[in-house]
Design a protein around this motif. Structure first.
Motif, PDB file in Angstrom:
ATOM      1  N   ILE A  76       0.824  -1.204   0.000  1.00 31.81           N
ATOM      2  CA  ILE A  76       0.000   0.000   0.000  1.00 31.81           C
ATOM      3  C   ILE A  76       0.862   1.258   0.000  1.00 31.81           C
ATOM      4  N   ASP A  77       0.235   2.348  -0.420  1.00 31.28           N
ATOM      5  CA  ASP A  77       0.757   3.698  -0.237  1.00 31.28           C
ATOM      6  C   ASP A  77      -0.187   4.372   0.749  1.00 31.28           C
ATOM      7  N   ALA A  78       0.365   5.147   1.687  1.00 32.17           N
ATOM      8  CA  ALA A  78      -0.462   5.813   2.685  1.00 32.17           C
ATOM      9  C   ALA A  78      -0.031   7.261   2.819  1.00 32.17           C
ATOM     10  N   GLN A  79      -1.011   8.114   3.140  1.00 30.07           N
ATOM     11  CA  GLN A  79      -0.743   9.524   3.372  1.00 30.07           C
ATOM     12  C   GLN A  79      -1.421   9.972   4.658  1.00 30.07           C
ATOM     13  N   ALA A  80      -0.760  10.884   5.358  1.00 26.29           N
ATOM     14  CA  ALA A  80      -1.349  11.560   6.511  1.00 26.29           C
ATOM     15  C   ALA A  80      -1.536  13.019   6.114  1.00 26.29           C
ATOM     16  N   ILE A  81      -2.775  13.503   6.213  1.00 22.92           N
ATOM     17  CA  ILE A  81      -3.120  14.845   5.753  1.00 22.92           C
ATOM     18  C   ILE A  81      -3.720  15.618   6.919  1.00 22.92           C
ATOM     19  N   ASP A  82      -3.253  16.872   7.109  1.00 16.34           N
ATOM     20  CA  ASP A  82      -3.791  17.673   8.207  1.00 16.34           C
ATOM     21  C   ASP A  82      -5.074  18.390   7.774  1.00 16.34           C
ATOM     22  N   ASN A  83      -5.636  19.203   8.686  1.00 22.03           N
ATOM     23  CA  ASN A  83      -6.904  19.890   8.408  1.00 22.03           C
ATOM     24  C   ASN A  83      -6.812  20.881   7.265  1.00 22.03           C
ATOM     25  N   ASP A  84      -5.615  21.383   6.973  1.00 20.07           N
ATOM     26  CA  ASP A  84      -5.430  22.337   5.881  1.00 20.07           C
ATOM     27  C   ASP A  84      -5.215  21.651   4.537  1.00 20.07           C
ATOM     28  N   GLY A  85      -5.227  20.321   4.520  1.00 20.37           N
ATOM     29  CA  GLY A  85      -5.020  19.581   3.288  1.00 20.37           C
ATOM     30  C   GLY A  85      -3.559  19.339   2.956  1.00 20.37           C
ATOM     31  N   LYS A  86      -2.666  19.696   3.868  1.00 20.81           N
ATOM     32  CA  LYS A  86      -1.229  19.520   3.661  1.00 20.81           C
ATOM     33  C   LYS A  86      -0.833  18.090   4.007  1.00 20.81           C
ATOM     34  N   ILE A  87      -0.080  17.453   3.120  1.00 14.50           N
ATOM     35  CA  ILE A  87       0.434  16.099   3.384  1.00 14.50           C
ATOM     36  C   ILE A  87       1.605  16.228   4.342  1.00 14.50           C
ATOM     37  N   ILE A  88       1.464  15.637   5.529  1.00 14.34           N
ATOM     38  CA  ILE A  88       2.536  15.752   6.519  1.00 14.34           C
ATOM     39  C   ILE A  88       3.291  14.444   6.723  1.00 14.34           C
ATOM     40  N   GLY A  89       2.834  13.375   6.096  1.00 17.05           N
ATOM     41  CA  GLY A  89       3.534  12.095   6.193  1.00 17.05           C
ATOM     42  C   GLY A  89       3.102  11.161   5.086  1.00 17.05           C
ATOM     43  N   THR A  90       4.042  10.388   4.578  1.00 18.33           N
ATOM     44  CA  THR A  90       3.728   9.405   3.536  1.00 18.33           C
ATOM     45  C   THR A  90       4.456   8.095   3.819  1.00 18.33           C
ATOM     46  N   GLN A  91       3.851   7.033   3.382  1.00 19.00           N
ATOM     47  CA  GLN A  91       4.481   5.714   3.354  1.00 19.00           C
ATOM     48  C   GLN A  91       4.253   5.188   1.944  1.00 19.00           C
ATOM     49  N   THR A  92       5.312   4.871   1.235  1.00 18.50           N
ATOM     50  CA  THR A  92       5.164   4.377  -0.131  1.00 18.50           C
ATOM     51  C   THR A  92       5.696   2.958  -0.232  1.00 18.50           C
ATOM     52  N   ARG A  93       4.974   2.165  -1.019  1.00 21.56           N
ATOM     53  CA  ARG A  93       5.312   0.765  -1.268  1.00 21.56           C
ATOM     54  C   ARG A  93       5.523   0.005   0.045  1.00 21.56           C
ATOM     55  N   LEU A  94       4.610   0.211   0.962  1.00 19.80           N
ATOM     56  CA  LEU A  94       4.675  -0.430   2.270  1.00 19.80           C
ATOM     57  C   LEU A  94       4.165  -1.857   2.152  1.00 19.80           C
ATOM     58  N   ARG A  95       5.047  -2.815   2.381  1.00 19.06           N
ATOM     59  CA  ARG A  95       4.672  -4.233   2.349  1.00 19.06           C
ATOM     60  C   ARG A  95       4.021  -4.583   3.666  1.00 19.06           C
ATOM     61  N   MET A  96       2.944  -5.326   3.612  1.00 16.03           N
ATOM     62  CA  MET A  96       2.137  -5.563   4.796  1.00 16.03           C
ATOM     63  C   MET A  96       2.391  -6.935   5.411  1.00 16.03           C
ATOM     64  N   PRO A  97       3.247  -6.991   6.448  1.00 15.90           N
ATOM     65  CA  PRO A  97       3.284  -8.195   7.268  1.00 15.90           C
ATOM     66  C   PRO A  97       2.049  -8.183   8.175  1.00 15.90           C
ATOM     67  N   PRO A  98       1.914  -9.106   9.100  1.00 13.93           N
ATOM     68  CA  PRO A  98       0.694  -9.134   9.909  1.00 13.93           C
ATOM     69  C   PRO A  98       0.357  -7.827  10.626  1.00 13.93           C
ATOM     70  N   VAL A 100       1.800  -3.601  11.047  1.00  9.81           N
ATOM     71  CA  VAL A 100       2.774  -2.552  10.799  1.00  9.81           C
ATOM     72  C   VAL A 100       2.396  -1.348  11.654  1.00  9.81           C
ATOM     73  N   LYS A 101       3.386  -0.696  12.261  1.00  8.87           N
ATOM     74  CA  LYS A 101       3.135   0.477  13.087  1.00  8.87           C
ATOM     75  C   LYS A 101       3.745   1.697  12.413  1.00  8.87           C
ATOM     76  N   TRP A 102       2.966   2.793  12.349  1.00  8.08           N
ATOM     77  CA  TRP A 102       3.409   4.052  11.777  1.00  8.08           C
ATOM     78  C   TRP A 102       3.099   5.129  12.803  1.00  8.08           C
ATOM     79  N   VAL A 103       4.143   5.779  13.307  1.00  9.89           N
ATOM     80  CA  VAL A 103       3.970   6.861  14.289  1.00  9.89           C
ATOM     81  C   VAL A 103       4.287   8.170  13.573  1.00  9.89           C
ATOM     82  N   ILE A 104       3.330   9.115  13.626  1.00  8.90           N
ATOM     83  CA  ILE A 104       3.485  10.391  12.954  1.00  8.90           C
ATOM     84  C   ILE A 104       3.773  11.457  14.023  1.00  8.90           C
ATOM     85  N   TYR A 105       4.930  12.135  13.893  1.00 10.17           N
ATOM     86  CA  TYR A 105       5.347  13.170  14.853  1.00 10.17           C
ATOM     87  C   TYR A 105       5.065  14.544  14.313  1.00 10.17           C
TER      88      TYR A 105
END
Length: 105
Positions: A76-98, A100-105
Protein backbone atom coordinates in the motif's frame (compact mmCIF):
# COMPACT_ATOMS: atom_id res chain seq x y z
CA UNK A 1 -11.30 -53.15 35.21
CA UNK A 2 -9.74 -53.76 31.78
CA UNK A 3 -12.84 -52.38 30.04
CA UNK A 4 -12.74 -49.13 32.00
CA UNK A 5 -9.07 -48.38 31.28
CA UNK A 6 -9.48 -47.73 27.49
CA UNK A 7 -12.54 -45.58 28.19
CA UNK A 8 -10.59 -43.58 30.76
CA UNK A 9 -7.72 -43.06 28.32
CA UNK A 10 -10.16 -41.91 25.60
CA UNK A 11 -11.83 -39.54 28.03
CA UNK A 12 -8.50 -37.99 29.04
CA UNK A 13 -7.38 -37.63 25.41
CA UNK A 14 -10.64 -35.96 24.40
CA UNK A 15 -10.33 -33.54 27.33
CA UNK A 16 -6.76 -32.64 26.32
CA UNK A 17 -7.80 -32.13 22.71
CA UNK A 18 -10.53 -29.76 23.85
CA UNK A 19 -8.00 -27.61 25.73
CA UNK A 20 -5.96 -26.72 22.65
CA UNK A 21 -6.06 -23.09 21.57
CA UNK A 22 -7.89 -22.55 18.30
CA UNK A 23 -5.71 -21.46 15.40
CA UNK A 24 -6.95 -18.38 13.58
CA UNK A 25 -5.87 -17.44 10.10
CA UNK A 26 -5.74 -13.69 9.57
CA UNK A 27 -7.18 -12.67 6.23
CA UNK A 28 -6.07 -9.06 6.60
CA UNK A 29 -3.02 -7.28 7.90
CA UNK A 30 -3.31 -4.34 10.26
CA UNK A 31 -1.80 -0.89 9.86
CA UNK A 32 -1.59 0.80 13.27
CA UNK A 33 -1.17 4.57 12.96
CA UNK A 34 -0.41 6.80 15.96
CA UNK A 35 -0.88 10.59 15.79
CA UNK A 36 1.59 12.52 17.96
CA UNK A 37 1.36 15.80 15.99
CA UNK A 38 -1.21 17.70 18.07
CA UNK A 39 -3.39 18.16 14.97
CA UNK A 40 -6.32 16.23 13.56
CA UNK A 41 -5.23 14.04 10.65
CA UNK A 42 -6.84 12.04 7.91
CA UNK A 43 -5.09 8.79 6.97
CA UNK A 44 -5.63 7.63 3.38
CA UNK A 45 -4.43 4.37 1.81
CA UNK A 46 -4.40 2.91 -1.69
CA UNK A 47 -2.90 -0.09 -3.45
CA UNK A 48 0.69 0.42 -4.64
CA UNK A 49 0.05 -0.21 -8.32
CA UNK A 50 -3.11 1.93 -8.55
CA UNK A 51 -2.18 4.62 -11.10
CA UNK A 52 -5.53 6.43 -10.71
CA UNK A 53 -4.33 7.87 -7.37
CA UNK A 54 -7.73 7.12 -5.83
CA UNK A 55 -7.47 6.25 -2.16
CA UNK A 56 -9.64 3.32 -1.09
CA UNK A 57 -9.79 3.99 2.65
CA UNK A 58 -9.75 7.13 4.74
CA UNK A 59 -9.76 7.37 8.53
CA UNK A 60 -9.84 10.42 10.80
CA UNK A 61 -7.23 10.40 13.54
CA UNK A 62 -7.25 12.77 16.50
CA UNK A 63 -4.16 14.02 18.38
CA UNK A 64 -2.67 11.55 20.86
CA UNK A 65 -4.75 8.69 19.50
CA UNK A 66 -4.11 5.69 17.33
CA UNK A 67 -6.20 3.76 14.86
CA UNK A 68 -5.93 0.27 13.41
CA UNK A 69 -6.78 0.00 9.73
CA UNK A 70 -7.34 -3.50 8.29
CA UNK A 71 -5.57 -3.83 4.94
CA UNK A 72 -6.30 -6.52 2.36
CA UNK A 73 -3.61 -5.51 -0.16
CA UNK A 74 -0.06 -6.82 0.10
CA UNK A 75 1.43 -3.44 -0.78
CA UNK A 76 0.00 0.00 0.00
CA UNK A 77 0.76 3.70 -0.24
CA UNK A 78 -0.46 5.81 2.68
CA UNK A 79 -0.74 9.52 3.37
CA UNK A 80 -1.35 11.56 6.51
CA UNK A 81 -3.12 14.84 5.75
CA UNK A 82 -3.79 17.67 8.21
CA UNK A 83 -6.90 19.89 8.41
CA UNK A 84 -5.43 22.34 5.88
CA UNK A 85 -5.02 19.58 3.29
CA UNK A 86 -1.23 19.52 3.66
CA UNK A 87 0.43 16.10 3.38
CA UNK A 88 2.54 15.75 6.52
CA UNK A 89 3.53 12.10 6.19
CA UNK A 90 3.73 9.40 3.54
CA UNK A 91 4.48 5.71 3.35
CA UNK A 92 5.16 4.38 -0.13
CA UNK A 93 5.31 0.76 -1.27
CA UNK A 94 4.67 -0.43 2.27
CA UNK A 95 4.67 -4.23 2.35
CA UNK A 96 2.14 -5.56 4.80
CA UNK A 97 3.28 -8.20 7.27
CA UNK A 98 0.69 -9.13 9.91
CA UNK A 99 1.03 -5.80 11.72
CA UNK A 100 2.77 -2.55 10.80
CA UNK A 101 3.13 0.48 13.09
CA UNK A 102 3.41 4.05 11.78
CA UNK A 103 3.97 6.86 14.29
CA UNK A 104 3.48 10.39 12.95
CA UNK A 105 5.35 13.17 14.85
Amino acid sequence: MLKKKPLLVLLILSMLAGCQKPHYIRETADLRVTNLTGNNLQIKIKACDDETNIFIKATDLYPGRYTVIPVTQECIDAQAIDNDGKIIGTQTRLRMPPEVKWVIY
